[in-house]
Design a protein around this motif. Sequence first.
Motif, PDB file in Angstrom:
ATOM      1  N   ASN A   1      34.539  33.608  53.806  1.00  0.00           N
ATOM      2  CA  ASN A   1      34.650  32.313  54.453  1.00  0.00           C
ATOM      3  C   ASN A   1      33.671  31.996  55.563  1.00  0.00           C
ATOM      4  O   ASN A   1      34.005  31.340  56.394  1.00  0.00           O
ATOM      5  CB  ASN A   1      36.260  32.143  55.045  1.00  0.00           C
ATOM      6  CG  ASN A   1      36.466  30.646  54.954  1.00  0.00           C
ATOM      7  OD1 ASN A   1      36.156  29.825  54.094  1.00  0.00           O
ATOM      8  ND2 ASN A   1      37.321  30.226  55.859  1.00  0.00           N
TER       9      ASN A   1
ATOM     10  N   GLN B   1      36.585  40.910  56.624  1.00  0.00           N
ATOM     11  CA  GLN B   1      37.228  41.153  55.230  1.00  0.00           C
ATOM     12  C   GLN B   1      36.609  42.024  54.551  1.00  0.00           C
ATOM     13  O   GLN B   1      35.151  41.835  54.299  1.00  0.00           O
ATOM     14  CB  GLN B   1      37.134  39.568  54.525  1.00  0.00           C
ATOM     15  CG  GLN B   1      37.618  39.519  53.210  1.00  0.00           C
ATOM     16  CD  GLN B   1      38.829  40.061  52.624  1.00  0.00           C
ATOM     17  OE1 GLN B   1      40.011  39.623  53.225  1.00  0.00           O
ATOM     18  NE2 GLN B   1      39.118  40.824  51.635  1.00  0.00           N
TER      19      GLN B   1
ATOM     20  N   LYS C   1      32.496  30.118  42.484  1.00  0.00           N
ATOM     21  CA  LYS C   1      33.760  29.282  42.461  1.00  0.00           C
ATOM     22  C   LYS C   1      34.335  28.762  41.448  1.00  0.00           C
ATOM     23  O   LYS C   1      35.596  28.461  41.182  1.00  0.00           O
ATOM     24  CB  LYS C   1      33.216  28.066  43.248  1.00  0.00           C
ATOM     25  CG  LYS C   1      32.796  28.314  44.719  1.00  0.00           C
ATOM     26  CD  LYS C   1      33.350  27.585  46.008  1.00  0.00           C
ATOM     27  CE  LYS C   1      34.492  26.795  46.030  1.00  0.00           C
ATOM     28  NZ  LYS C   1      34.861  26.499  47.312  1.00  0.00           N
TER      29      LYS C   1
ATOM     30  N   ASN D   1      38.079  33.047  38.890  1.00  0.00           N
ATOM     31  CA  ASN D   1      39.333  33.140  39.871  1.00  0.00           C
ATOM     32  C   ASN D   1      38.955  34.442  40.829  1.00  0.00           C
ATOM     33  O   ASN D   1      40.225  35.221  41.379  1.00  0.00           O
ATOM     34  CB  ASN D   1      40.599  33.357  38.990  1.00  0.00           C
ATOM     35  CG  ASN D   1      40.807  32.139  38.063  1.00  0.00           C
ATOM     36  OD1 ASN D   1      40.552  31.206  38.564  1.00  0.00           O
ATOM     37  ND2 ASN D   1      41.096  32.453  36.754  1.00  0.00           N
ATOM     38  N   TRP D   2      37.976  34.756  41.110  1.00  0.00           N
ATOM     39  CA  TRP D   2      37.683  35.890  42.028  1.00  0.00           C
ATOM     40  C   TRP D   2      38.230  35.765  43.250  1.00  0.00           C
ATOM     41  O   TRP D   2      38.323  34.540  43.731  1.00  0.00           O
ATOM     42  CB  TRP D   2      36.179  36.130  42.170  1.00  0.00           C
ATOM     43  CG  TRP D   2      35.777  37.542  42.909  1.00  0.00           C
ATOM     44  CD1 TRP D   2      36.290  38.760  42.749  1.00  0.00           C
ATOM     45  CD2 TRP D   2      35.260  36.972  44.267  1.00  0.00           C
ATOM     46  NE1 TRP D   2      35.490  39.378  43.667  1.00  0.00           N
ATOM     47  CE2 TRP D   2      35.238  38.507  44.714  1.00  0.00           C
ATOM     48  CE3 TRP D   2      34.571  36.214  44.983  1.00  0.00           C
ATOM     49  CZ2 TRP D   2      34.484  38.707  46.065  1.00  0.00           C
ATOM     50  CZ3 TRP D   2      34.376  36.444  46.350  1.00  0.00           C
ATOM     51  CH2 TRP D   2      34.096  37.859  46.825  1.00  0.00           C
ATOM     52  N   THR D   3      38.766  36.775  43.754  1.00  0.00           N
ATOM     53  CA  THR D   3      39.398  36.898  45.151  1.00  0.00           C
ATOM     54  C   THR D   3      38.944  37.955  45.862  1.00  0.00           C
ATOM     55  O   THR D   3      38.325  39.072  45.251  1.00  0.00           O
ATOM     56  CB  THR D   3      40.892  36.792  45.308  1.00  0.00           C
ATOM     57  OG1 THR D   3      41.333  37.974  44.431  1.00  0.00           O
ATOM     58  CG2 THR D   3      41.643  35.602  44.693  1.00  0.00           C
ATOM     59  N   PRO D   4      38.437  37.678  47.225  1.00  0.00           N
ATOM     60  CA  PRO D   4      37.627  38.938  48.015  1.00  0.00           C
ATOM     61  C   PRO D   4      38.235  40.176  47.818  1.00  0.00           C
ATOM     62  O   PRO D   4      37.560  41.233  48.268  1.00  0.00           O
ATOM     63  CB  PRO D   4      37.632  38.450  49.553  1.00  0.00           C
ATOM     64  CG  PRO D   4      38.214  37.020  49.372  1.00  0.00           C
ATOM     65  CD  PRO D   4      39.011  36.858  48.140  1.00  0.00           C
ATOM     66  N   ASP D   5      39.503  40.371  47.431  1.00  0.00           N
ATOM     67  CA  ASP D   5      40.208  41.809  47.174  1.00  0.00           C
ATOM     68  C   ASP D   5      39.855  42.405  45.972  1.00  0.00           C
ATOM     69  O   ASP D   5      40.234  43.509  45.573  1.00  0.00           O
ATOM     70  CB  ASP D   5      41.636  41.787  47.604  1.00  0.00           C
ATOM     71  CG  ASP D   5      42.218  40.977  46.780  1.00  0.00           C
ATOM     72  OD1 ASP D   5      41.651  39.995  45.732  1.00  0.00           O
ATOM     73  OD2 ASP D   5      43.611  41.061  46.458  1.00  0.00           O
ATOM     74  N   GLN D   6      38.980  41.668  45.119  1.00  0.00           N
ATOM     75  CA  GLN D   6      38.626  42.561  43.924  1.00  0.00           C
ATOM     76  C   GLN D   6      37.149  42.559  43.591  1.00  0.00           C
ATOM     77  O   GLN D   6      36.405  42.124  44.260  1.00  0.00           O
ATOM     78  CB  GLN D   6      39.058  41.391  42.741  1.00  0.00           C
ATOM     79  CG  GLN D   6      40.472  41.068  42.755  1.00  0.00           C
ATOM     80  CD  GLN D   6      40.853  39.996  41.796  1.00  0.00           C
ATOM     81  OE1 GLN D   6      40.307  38.964  41.995  1.00  0.00           O
ATOM     82  NE2 GLN D   6      41.709  40.209  40.802  1.00  0.00           N
TER      83      GLN D   6
ATOM     84  N   GLY E   1      33.500  35.181  50.308  1.00  0.00           N
ATOM     85  CA  GLY E   1      34.486  36.156  50.505  1.00  0.00           C
ATOM     86  C   GLY E   1      35.057  36.342  51.799  1.00  0.00           C
ATOM     87  O   GLY E   1      35.887  36.506  52.134  1.00  0.00           O
TER      88      GLY E   1
ATOM     89  N   TYR F   1      35.413  41.652  38.368  1.00  0.00           N
ATOM     90  CA  TYR F   1      34.656  40.341  37.957  1.00  0.00           C
ATOM     91  C   TYR F   1      33.176  40.513  37.710  1.00  0.00           C
ATOM     92  O   TYR F   1      32.619  41.169  38.668  1.00  0.00           O
ATOM     93  CB  TYR F   1      34.980  39.226  38.947  1.00  0.00           C
ATOM     94  CG  TYR F   1      36.339  38.537  38.736  1.00  0.00           C
ATOM     95  CD1 TYR F   1      36.399  37.343  38.242  1.00  0.00           C
ATOM     96  CD2 TYR F   1      37.284  39.215  39.348  1.00  0.00           C
ATOM     97  CE1 TYR F   1      37.657  36.850  37.974  1.00  0.00           C
ATOM     98  CE2 TYR F   1      38.725  38.690  39.245  1.00  0.00           C
ATOM     99  CZ  TYR F   1      38.805  37.432  38.575  1.00  0.00           C
ATOM    100  OH  TYR F   1      40.073  36.611  38.303  1.00  0.00           O
TER     101      TYR F   1
END
Length: 377
Positions: A217, A254, A187, A190-195, A215, A302
């Motif tokens: 949720n 996802q 957390k 800045n990772w988002t689940p598309d990376q 990722g 990441y």
Amino acid sequence: MTTNDVTLIATAAMGLETLVKSEVMDLGYTDVKSENGKITYKADYKGIARSNLWLRTADRVKLLTGEFNAYSFDELFEQTKALPWEDWLPEDAFIHVVGKSHKSTLYSVPDCQSIVKKAIVSRLQDQYKIYTNLEESGVRYKIEVAILKDKVTLTIDTTGAGLHKRGYRIEQGEAPLKQTLAASLVKLTNWTPDQPFVDPFTGSGTIAIEAALIGQNIAPGFNREFAAEEWEFLPPKMWDEALEEAEDLANYDQPLDIQGFDVDHRAIEMAQNNALEAGFADLIKWKQMNVKDFKPQTDVGYLVGNPPYGERLKDRPEVESIYKALGGIMKDYPKWSVYVMTSHEEFEKHYGTSASKKRKLFNGFIKTDYYQFFGKK
């Protein structure tokens, strides 16, 4: 007592208060106060279930029953007894009092525990018109008396086994990373689940599994039970509704690109078994590999890792060569963001570059730094 009338305390490890506070606010609670090691907030009854299910980085959730100043045992007894314990405890409640005291006139913890217990029992005897000893044959209520600079805080633990006990870690190696801390490491990026996401020191797989839960949720407490589920004043329907909400908010579709590597094949087996238990059998890719052989397959991604620290002097040279190798590899991938937690104070020197940002964290009792190297945009 109205159903909107509870004050909850989410406890946090040192340095993680801001994360826990933002998680509490993400649940929709706005009357939130942050102090050392704890976040206090107003919620309704359902907030007890939702907080336990959703808080990834908190240690536990407590129900605040009273706060007051006490300088004598008489004051402690009378003010404890004045609280409406019958609103929370049934007449057969098994009352287990624990305590702590710091910089206070009332410093004997066993005495404070004993007086709080007597006061609660006395109140319940009066309210339930019981003229003998309480049976205490029912559900266990763990009540804490915490005294800091003469201010007494009384709480009931709603969680039971700490929130880090997610229920999926059936195997672990030596000195495993707490799930709550692993979630915090993810957390704080800045990772988002598309990376793409990689943990090259995966151990029993905890960081990668926590990233997968974030990722998609998925509520981290979805597969476990909590102490407050047995409480009479909380309707079972409330827990069902909170679980239903969690099910609706999970995004199982996802797609994720999460990988975990470790030099030890036993660690990879453990990680696979834990991921299977967490419901991520095919979602996370595991591989036995030395970090020195790691080569990112994408331009952007990441890397989050908790490598060996070299706490023992004889391990230092090997650990420092790992840091150096990782720095050398990642230098060729400037768009990757790298996050590493270690207690080694010369990590940056061996890695070969200065961190964009550092954050002090505790891994158990070990003081560490979380080195953050932001990828070029």
